[in-house]
Design a protein around this motif. Structure first.
Motif, PDB file in Angstrom:
ATOM      1  N   LEU A  62       0.823  -1.210   0.000  1.00 50.74           N
ATOM      2  CA  LEU A  62       0.000   0.000   0.000  1.00 50.74           C
ATOM      3  C   LEU A  62       0.856   1.259   0.000  1.00 50.74           C
ATOM      4  O   LEU A  62       0.525   2.251  -0.654  1.00 50.74           O
ATOM      5  N   ALA A  63       1.961   1.227   0.739  1.00 53.05           N
ATOM      6  CA  ALA A  63       2.793   2.422   0.868  1.00 53.05           C
ATOM      7  C   ALA A  63       3.603   2.710  -0.387  1.00 53.05           C
ATOM      8  O   ALA A  63       3.916   3.871  -0.668  1.00 53.05           O
ATOM      9  N   HIS A  64       3.943   1.674  -1.149  1.00 51.66           N
ATOM     10  CA  HIS A  64       4.820   1.851  -2.311  1.00 51.66           C
ATOM     11  C   HIS A  64       4.069   1.732  -3.629  1.00 51.66           C
ATOM     12  O   HIS A  64       4.687   1.484  -4.666  1.00 51.66           O
ATOM     13  N   GLY A  65       2.761   1.922  -3.610  1.00 54.43           N
ATOM     14  CA  GLY A  65       1.981   1.782  -4.833  1.00 54.43           C
ATOM     15  C   GLY A  65       1.303   3.066  -5.257  1.00 54.43           C
ATOM     16  O   GLY A  65       0.992   3.930  -4.437  1.00 54.43           O
ATOM     17  N   ASN A  66       1.089   3.194  -6.551  1.00 46.75           N
ATOM     18  CA  ASN A  66       0.297   4.283  -7.119  1.00 46.75           C
ATOM     19  C   ASN A  66      -1.091   3.755  -7.471  1.00 46.75           C
ATOM     20  O   ASN A  66      -1.227   2.635  -7.975  1.00 46.75           O
ATOM     21  N   ILE A  67      -2.106   4.557  -7.211  1.00 46.71           N
ATOM     22  CA  ILE A  67      -3.474   4.165  -7.522  1.00 46.71           C
ATOM     23  C   ILE A  67      -3.839   4.706  -8.903  1.00 46.71           C
ATOM     24  O   ILE A  67      -3.717   5.905  -9.159  1.00 46.71           O
ATOM     25  N   THR A  68      -4.274   3.809  -9.775  1.00 44.52           N
ATOM     26  CA  THR A  68      -4.567   4.170 -11.161  1.00 44.52           C
ATOM     27  C   THR A  68      -5.947   3.666 -11.554  1.00 44.52           C
ATOM     28  O   THR A  68      -6.325   2.537 -11.221  1.00 44.52           O
ATOM     29  N   ARG A  69      -6.679   4.499 -12.272  1.00 43.48           N
ATOM     30  CA  ARG A  69      -8.004   4.122 -12.758  1.00 43.48           C
ATOM     31  C   ARG A  69      -7.874   3.384 -14.086  1.00 43.48           C
ATOM     32  O   ARG A  69      -7.174   3.836 -14.991  1.00 43.48           O
ATOM     33  N   VAL A  70      -8.572   2.266 -14.196  1.00 48.72           N
ATOM     34  CA  VAL A  70      -8.520   1.442 -15.407  1.00 48.72           C
ATOM     35  C   VAL A  70      -9.944   1.260 -15.922  1.00 48.72           C
ATOM     36  O   VAL A  70     -10.817   0.778 -15.192  1.00 48.72           O
ATOM     37  N   ILE A  71     -10.181   1.649 -17.172  1.00 48.87           N
ATOM     38  CA  ILE A  71     -11.501   1.522 -17.798  1.00 48.87           C
ATOM     39  C   ILE A  71     -11.405   0.487 -18.915  1.00 48.87           C
ATOM     40  O   ILE A  71     -10.591   0.620 -19.829  1.00 48.87           O
ATOM     41  N   SER A  72     -12.230  -0.536 -18.833  1.00 50.91           N
ATOM     42  CA  SER A  72     -12.169  -1.613 -19.818  1.00 50.91           C
ATOM     43  C   SER A  72     -12.945  -1.240 -21.076  1.00 50.91           C
ATOM     44  O   SER A  72     -13.719  -0.273 -21.099  1.00 50.91           O
ATOM     45  N   GLU A  73     -12.735  -2.013 -22.118  1.00 52.58           N
ATOM     46  CA  GLU A  73     -13.523  -1.852 -23.334  1.00 52.58           C
ATOM     47  C   GLU A  73     -14.966  -2.281 -23.062  1.00 52.58           C
ATOM     48  O   GLU A  73     -15.215  -3.228 -22.317  1.00 52.58           O
ATOM     49  N   ALA A  74     -15.897  -1.566 -23.658  1.00 51.83           N
ATOM     50  CA  ALA A  74     -17.304  -1.919 -23.477  1.00 51.83           C
ATOM     51  C   ALA A  74     -17.595  -3.261 -24.136  1.00 51.83           C
ATOM     52  O   ALA A  74     -17.087  -3.566 -25.217  1.00 51.83           O
ATOM     53  N   TYR A  75     -18.408  -4.063 -23.467  1.00 51.20           N
ATOM     54  CA  TYR A  75     -18.761  -5.380 -24.003  1.00 51.20           C
ATOM     55  C   TYR A  75     -20.268  -5.578 -23.846  1.00 51.20           C
ATOM     56  O   TYR A  75     -20.910  -4.939 -23.005  1.00 51.20           O
ATOM     57  N   PRO A  76     -20.873  -6.458 -24.665  1.00 46.63           N
ATOM     58  CA  PRO A  76     -22.330  -6.638 -24.638  1.00 46.63           C
ATOM     59  C   PRO A  76     -22.819  -7.107 -23.277  1.00 46.63           C
ATOM     60  O   PRO A  76     -22.175  -7.922 -22.606  1.00 46.63           O
ATOM     61  N   ARG A  77     -23.950  -6.585 -22.877  1.00 43.79           N
ATOM     62  CA  ARG A  77     -24.552  -6.996 -21.623  1.00 43.79           C
ATOM     63  C   ARG A  77     -25.099  -8.407 -21.747  1.00 43.79           C
ATOM     64  O   ARG A  77     -25.651  -8.800 -22.778  1.00 43.79           O
ATOM     65  N   ALA A  78     -24.978  -9.160 -20.678  1.00 39.29           N
ATOM     66  CA  ALA A  78     -25.462 -10.541 -20.703  1.00 39.29           C
ATOM     67  C   ALA A  78     -26.962 -10.626 -20.463  1.00 39.29           C
ATOM     68  O   ALA A  78     -27.599 -11.618 -20.835  1.00 39.29           O
ATOM     69  N   ASP A  79     -27.547  -9.595 -19.844  1.00 29.47           N
ATOM     70  CA  ASP A  79     -28.958  -9.680 -19.463  1.00 29.47           C
ATOM     71  C   ASP A  79     -29.865  -8.798 -20.305  1.00 29.47           C
ATOM     72  O   ASP A  79     -30.997  -8.512 -19.911  1.00 29.47           O
ATOM     73  N   GLY A  80     -29.380  -8.318 -21.455  1.00 25.47           N
ATOM     74  CA  GLY A  80     -30.238  -7.494 -22.284  1.00 25.47           C
ATOM     75  C   GLY A  80     -29.440  -6.678 -23.272  1.00 25.47           C
ATOM     76  O   GLY A  80     -28.225  -6.848 -23.414  1.00 25.47           O
ATOM     77  N   PRO A  81     -30.126  -5.775 -23.971  1.00 25.52           N
ATOM     78  CA  PRO A  81     -29.427  -4.957 -24.967  1.00 25.52           C
ATOM     79  C   PRO A  81     -28.485  -3.955 -24.313  1.00 25.52           C
ATOM     80  O   PRO A  81     -28.594  -3.637 -23.136  1.00 25.52           O
ATOM     81  N   GLY A  82     -27.577  -3.441 -25.110  1.00 27.52           N
ATOM     82  CA  GLY A  82     -26.624  -2.462 -24.610  1.00 27.52           C
ATOM     83  C   GLY A  82     -25.295  -3.094 -24.259  1.00 27.52           C
ATOM     84  O   GLY A  82     -25.052  -4.279 -24.494  1.00 27.52           O
ATOM     85  N   LYS A  83     -24.430  -2.289 -23.684  1.00 28.24           N
ATOM     86  CA  LYS A  83     -23.090  -2.753 -23.348  1.00 28.24           C
ATOM     87  C   LYS A  83     -22.752  -2.424 -21.895  1.00 28.24           C
ATOM     88  O   LYS A  83     -23.405  -1.612 -21.250  1.00 28.24           O
ATOM     89  N   THR A  84     -21.727  -3.053 -21.415  1.00 31.93           N
ATOM     90  CA  THR A  84     -21.223  -2.848 -20.056  1.00 31.93           C
ATOM     91  C   THR A  84     -19.756  -2.438 -20.131  1.00 31.93           C
ATOM     92  O   THR A  84     -19.012  -2.943 -20.972  1.00 31.93           O
ATOM     93  N   GLN A  85     -19.379  -1.540 -19.251  1.00 31.18           N
ATOM     94  CA  GLN A  85     -17.980  -1.107 -19.190  1.00 31.18           C
ATOM     95  C   GLN A  85     -17.532  -1.105 -17.734  1.00 31.18           C
ATOM     96  O   GLN A  85     -18.141  -0.462 -16.885  1.00 31.18           O
ATOM     97  N   ARG A  86     -16.480  -1.830 -17.435  1.00 32.07           N
ATOM     98  CA  ARG A  86     -15.971  -1.929 -16.071  1.00 32.07           C
ATOM     99  C   ARG A  86     -14.977  -0.796 -15.792  1.00 32.07           C
ATOM    100  O   ARG A  86     -14.117  -0.500 -16.621  1.00 32.07           O
ATOM    101  N   VAL A  87     -15.142  -0.203 -14.641  1.00 31.56           N
ATOM    102  CA  VAL A  87     -14.195   0.813 -14.173  1.00 31.56           C
ATOM    103  C   VAL A  87     -13.559   0.283 -12.893  1.00 31.56           C
ATOM    104  O   VAL A  87     -14.252   0.021 -11.909  1.00 31.56           O
TER     105      VAL A  87
END
Length: 251
Positions: free
Chosen positions: A179-204
């Motif tokens: 924890l002390a020697h790490g940098n915190i970085t935001r990672v956004i994934s590529e959008a992928y189709p939703r499993a439960d309906g139309p549209g896409k999902t993107q993980r942050v």
């Protein structure tokens, strides 16, 4: 009755005036008021008040802005400098929350570090404890834990050595260092189709990237809570062990 020589002077209860009248020269009269106009004071008193007045200037607290401040990463500042994109205030708020909780885990490990120093003093029983404590203050938590294990291996009763919570402590040390020697970085994934309906999902996600090894791992608020609890548990285990064992032998 006519007043004579009735000067208003500052008093602990306000402005005080003492005077005598021609009709009763032996009778001293006085009164006190909470306030006074400048016209009620003579020039000498006004000048004295001006000389006594103090104009307070706040030097350190000189920010009149109500806009909240946030912690920026080097990447945020780089984007701001080049005006590539607008700053993502939601991202900054998330990073601040993660950093705050990460700080709690690191701080709890620092308390554990102090306790390890006390354990070393109990095991070593030095002739000059204050000098030895000053030396230990320069040691990081890993070096302190290594010293405790060395003392246990050389002079501790078998039961004390076996019951020492080394695995729990080393886990807390490793996590503190990550924890002390790490940098915190935001990672956004590529959008992928939703499993439960139309549209896409993107993980942050937020990742902790080690500045030394460049390894990356997922970091979450719930995980950091567990880190704090683990550091507290390690401290409690060491405290119980010390209470039961450090008074039984000398190095």
């Amino acid at each position: 009755m006519r007043r004579k020589g009735s000067d208003l002077v500052p008093d602990v209860n306000g402005w005080h005036c003492a005077f005598r009248t021609p009709d009763y020269p032996d009778l001293a009269c006085s009164y006190t008021v909470d306030w006074a106009y400048a016209g009620m004071l003579d020039e000498r008193n006004v000048r004295s008040l001006e000389e006594m007045s103090v104009d307070v200037v706040e030097v350190s607290f000189d920010d009149d802005s109500d806009e909240p401040l946030n912690v920026f990463s080097d990447y945020d500042l780089l984007l701001s400098f080049h005006d590539t994109v607008d700053l993502d205030w939601e991202e900054i708020a998330e990073r601040s929350a993660l950093d705050e909780r990460r700080g709690l885990a690191i701080t709890q490990s620092t308390v554990l570090e102090d306790l390890l120093g006390d354990v070393i003093l109990q095991l070593e029983r030095p002739d000059d404890p204050e000098t030895r404590r000053s030396e230990l203050d320069q040691w990081m938590i890993g070096k302190r834990l290594n010293r405790v294990e060395s003392l246990l291996a050389s002079s501790a009763p078998p039961d004390a050595d076996r019951s020492f919570p080394r695995e729990e402590l080393w886990a807390a040390v490793r996590r503190r260092n990550e924890l002390a020697h790490g940098n915190i970085t935001r990672v956004i994934s590529e959008a992928y189709p939703r499993a439960d309906g139309p549209g896409k999902t993107q993980r942050v996600e937020w990742h902790l990237v080690d500045r030394r090894t460049h390894g990356s791992q997922l970091i979450t608020m719930a995980g950091l809570r567990e880190d704090v609890y683990a550091a507290i548990a390690a401290y409690t285990s060491l405290l119980r062990w010390a209470a039961a064992n450090t008074g039984d032998y000398r190095s």
